[in-house]
Design a protein around this motif. Structure first.
Motif, PDB file in Angstrom:
ATOM      1  N   ARG A  44       0.859  -1.343   0.085  1.00 18.55           N
ATOM      2  CA  ARG A  44      -0.145   0.043   0.019  1.00 18.55           C
ATOM      3  C   ARG A  44       0.917   1.144   0.056  1.00 18.55           C
ATOM      4  NH1 ARG A  44      -3.147  -2.034   3.542  1.00 18.55           N
ATOM      5  NH2 ARG A  44      -1.995  -1.109   5.156  1.00 18.55           N
ATOM      6  N   ASP A  50      -5.321   3.336  -3.401  1.00 23.76           N
ATOM      7  CA  ASP A  50      -6.164   3.285  -4.509  1.00 23.76           C
ATOM      8  C   ASP A  50      -5.927   2.104  -5.543  1.00 23.76           C
ATOM      9  OD1 ASP A  50      -7.939   5.328  -3.785  1.00 23.76           O
ATOM     10  OD2 ASP A  50      -7.152   6.695  -5.151  1.00 23.76           O
ATOM     11  N   TYR A  52      -3.746  -0.188  -4.636  1.00 24.40           N
ATOM     12  CA  TYR A  52      -3.731  -1.562  -3.702  1.00 24.40           C
ATOM     13  C   TYR A  52      -4.958  -2.113  -3.828  1.00 24.40           C
ATOM     14  CZ  TYR A  52      -3.927  -4.294   0.479  1.00 24.40           C
ATOM     15  OH  TYR A  52      -3.989  -5.454   1.363  1.00 24.40           O
ATOM     16  N   LYS A  53      -5.940  -1.234  -3.410  1.00 21.92           N
ATOM     17  CA  LYS A  53      -7.306  -1.553  -3.747  1.00 21.92           C
ATOM     18  C   LYS A  53      -7.904  -2.320  -5.001  1.00 21.92           C
ATOM     19  CE  LYS A  53     -12.204  -0.130  -2.420  1.00 21.92           C
ATOM     20  NZ  LYS A  53     -13.018   1.127  -2.215  1.00 21.92           N
ATOM     21  N   GLN A  57      -8.994  -6.205  -5.836  1.00 22.51           N
ATOM     22  CA  GLN A  57     -10.214  -6.517  -6.181  1.00 22.51           C
ATOM     23  C   GLN A  57     -10.697  -6.729  -7.666  1.00 22.51           C
ATOM     24  OE1 GLN A  57     -12.287  -2.860  -5.076  1.00 22.51           O
ATOM     25  NE2 GLN A  57     -12.576  -3.487  -2.875  1.00 22.51           N
TER      26      GLN A  57
END
Length: 74
Positions: A44, A50, A52-53, A57
């Motif tokens: 992160r 952002d 990382y997320k 996902q």
């Protein structure tokens, strides 16, 4: 990776078991390209929250920061 073993982040040196989680460092991951172990915090911090997320996902490969940055520079 064996659930009973301790893994060490190759970026910061933090160690924990595979199925464990830490309040600061988060979870331990393994790069699906080069095999390096790394913690959520290091990834992160290196690629941004952002990115990382989005990676986590996306359903695509989980990459360490080195492999992630190399893939973005191509």
């Amino acid at each position: 990776m064996n659930d009973n073993e301790i893994y060490t982040c190759e970026f910061c040196g933090f160690s924990e078991g595979w199925e464990e989680s830490d309040f600061v460092h988060g979870d331990m991951w393994g790069c699906e390209k080069c095999g390096k172990a790394f913690c959520s915090k290091c990834l992160r911090d290196a690629i941004g929250a952002d990115n990382y997320k989005q990676m986590m996902q996306s359903g695509e490969l989980i990459l360490c920061s080195n492999c992630y940055n190399a893939s973005k520079s191509n």
